[in-house]
Motif scaffolding. Structure first.
Motif, short mmCIF file in Angstrom:
data_model
loop_
_atom_site.label_atom_id
_atom_site.label_comp_id
_atom_site.label_asym_id
_atom_site.label_seq_id
_atom_site.Cartn_x
_atom_site.Cartn_y
_atom_site.Cartn_z
N ASP A 41 -39.10 -54.06 -75.03
CA ASP A 41 -38.33 -52.82 -74.87
C ASP A 41 -37.54 -52.49 -76.13
O ASP A 41 -37.03 -51.37 -76.28
CB ASP A 41 -37.36 -52.95 -73.68
CG ASP A 41 -38.08 -53.04 -72.36
OD1 ASP A 41 -39.32 -53.09 -72.35
OD2 ASP A 41 -37.40 -53.08 -71.31
N GLY A 68 -33.10 -50.49 -73.48
CA GLY A 68 -34.28 -51.27 -73.12
C GLY A 68 -33.88 -52.48 -72.32
O GLY A 68 -32.76 -52.99 -72.45
N ASN A 83 -47.39 -54.16 -73.43
CA ASN A 83 -46.67 -55.40 -73.16
C ASN A 83 -47.60 -56.34 -72.39
O ASN A 83 -48.61 -55.90 -71.84
CB ASN A 83 -45.42 -55.08 -72.33
CG ASN A 83 -44.51 -56.28 -72.17
OD1 ASN A 83 -44.64 -57.28 -72.87
ND2 ASN A 83 -43.58 -56.19 -71.25
N ALA A 129 -36.73 -47.25 -72.67
CA ALA A 129 -38.07 -47.66 -73.07
C ALA A 129 -38.36 -48.98 -72.39
O ALA A 129 -37.67 -49.98 -72.62
CB ALA A 129 -38.14 -47.82 -74.59
N SER A 130 -39.36 -48.99 -71.52
CA SER A 130 -39.66 -50.20 -70.76
C SER A 130 -41.05 -50.09 -70.16
O SER A 130 -41.72 -49.06 -70.31
CB SER A 130 -38.62 -50.39 -69.66
OG SER A 130 -38.72 -51.69 -69.08
N GLY A 180 -46.07 -49.26 -71.84
CA GLY A 180 -44.66 -48.90 -71.85
C GLY A 180 -44.49 -47.45 -71.45
O GLY A 180 -45.45 -46.69 -71.35
N GLY A 200 -34.97 -54.89 -66.28
CA GLY A 200 -34.99 -53.54 -65.71
C GLY A 200 -33.94 -53.31 -64.66
O GLY A 200 -33.52 -52.17 -64.42
N SER A 227 -34.75 -55.51 -72.55
CA SER A 227 -34.94 -56.79 -73.23
C SER A 227 -34.04 -56.83 -74.46
O SER A 227 -33.59 -55.79 -74.96
CB SER A 227 -36.41 -56.99 -73.64
OG SER A 227 -36.85 -55.99 -74.53
#
Length: 338
Positions: free
Chosen positions: A179, A171, A267, A221-222, A140, A205, A173
């Motif tokens: 995320d 994020g 992830n 955050a991803s 991440g 994204g 998700s």
């Protein structure tokens, strides 16, 4: 993040995919139907790969990259990749479960769908699907727009701790996805109550980037691979990556650990098929993805995108899914989300 297909294109592909036949996947076999395909067998045909969120996110990138390698290597004929977004991936999960016995169809998924099944109270579950393969893991990243006042991760954390409820975190998700889990665990690691985190969810994204560039959120955050093009273009800055070791593709970004924050987070992404598919259809998918995994073209894509190889198939992947499900359920219960 890279240049992505438009949402309209994704919708059109999804609509087109709904009209396709649900008969089994096929691969060329020898005259003796009891024997397996030979090394020079014809490519598998008629496969479809569903992406359960909007174009532009990590699932979309992974699915389209896999399809490109499979097709270019003549492992399969053209694979139809289509998007069916909604409810953190659980619209797609419900579709895959509803397609019982359809050996042509599979779904790109990952940690996000595991969590969304709980937070979205999905009637369909991953336990009902047929595990095909785990493909990759990805670090991440904590990302800010180029004009952000925060020049390093510790400055960002200091501002966040001062007023967490007013500090919007985005994020790609839904709650329960990677995320979401990442900033919640980061908050806990730096002494912020996760329940105080002002988390804003985006469907992949492709929706997260405009929010970040438009300063609608303080940081994103991803998965770091979704931001590489924008990092190279100078549009965003990565303040830290969440892996145990630095990421070669982001040589200037420290790890959280090296910045004094005790957190490592990764992830992962994999592929599942509908319940009740035949052993032959499952073998077509597993064999195709195994050949893809072993190809130099796939190794090159992993290196290019900073993906860590994490290949598992069949029952091994099924065991991993069960373990992930139990772990995510426990975290979400602590947050009051499951």
């Amino acid at each position: 993040m890279r240049s992505r297909p438009t949402a309209l294109l994704g919708a059109a592909l999804a609509a087109a995919a709904l009209t396709l036949s649900a008969c089994g996947a096929t691969a060329d076999k020898s005259a003796d139907t009891g024997s397996s395909a030979t090394a020079d067998a014809k490519p598998a045909t008629g496969l479809q790969l569903m992406v359960p969120n909007a174009p532009g996110g990590g699932y979309d990138t992974t699915a389209r990259t896999a399809a490109k390698v499979l097709e270019a290597g003549k492992i399969t004929n053209q694979i139809q990749v289509f998007n069916l977004p909604g409810a953190g991936g659980t619209v797609g999960l419900q579709r895959i479960v509803n397609e019982k016995g359809n050996g042509k169809l599979a779904m790109q998924m990952g940690l996000g769908v595991v969590g969304a099944a709980y937070t979205q109270k999905s009637k369909a579950t991953l336990a009902e699907t047929t595990p095909i393969a785990k493909l990759i893991e990805e670090a991440g990243a904590i990302v800010v727009p180029k004009d952000s006042p925060y020049k390093d991760i510790n400055a960002l954390v200091a501002a966040w701790k001062a007023d967490p409820k007013k500090f919007a975190v985005g994020g790609g998700s839904s709650p329960g996805g990677p995320d979401h889990l990442l900033p919640m665990q980061l908050a806990k690691a730096v002494g912020i109550d996760p329940k105080d985190v002002n988390f804003v969810t985006y469907d992949g994204g492709g929706e997260l980037l405009p929010a970040l560039l438009g300063n609608k959120i303080a940081f994103g955050a991803s998965g770091f691979g979704e931001f590489l093009d924008q990092v190279e273009a100078g549009a965003v800055r990565v303040l830290a990556v969440t892996s145990a070791e630095p990421v070669p593709a982001l040589k200037d970004a420290p790890t959280l650990k090296s910045a004094g924050i005790d957190l490592v987070f990764t992830n992962w992404r994999g592929i599942v098929a509908p319940p009740g598919i035949s052993a032959e259809d499952k073998k077509v998918w597993v064999d195709a993805l195994t050949k893809m995994h072993d190809s130099q073209a796939w190794k090159d894509e992993e290196a290019k995108r900073g993906w860590t190889d994490a290949f598992q198939t069949g029952d091994e992947f099924g065991t991993f899914l069960k373990e992930q499900d139990a772990s995510v359920a426990e975290i979400l219960k602590q947050l009051g989300l499951a």
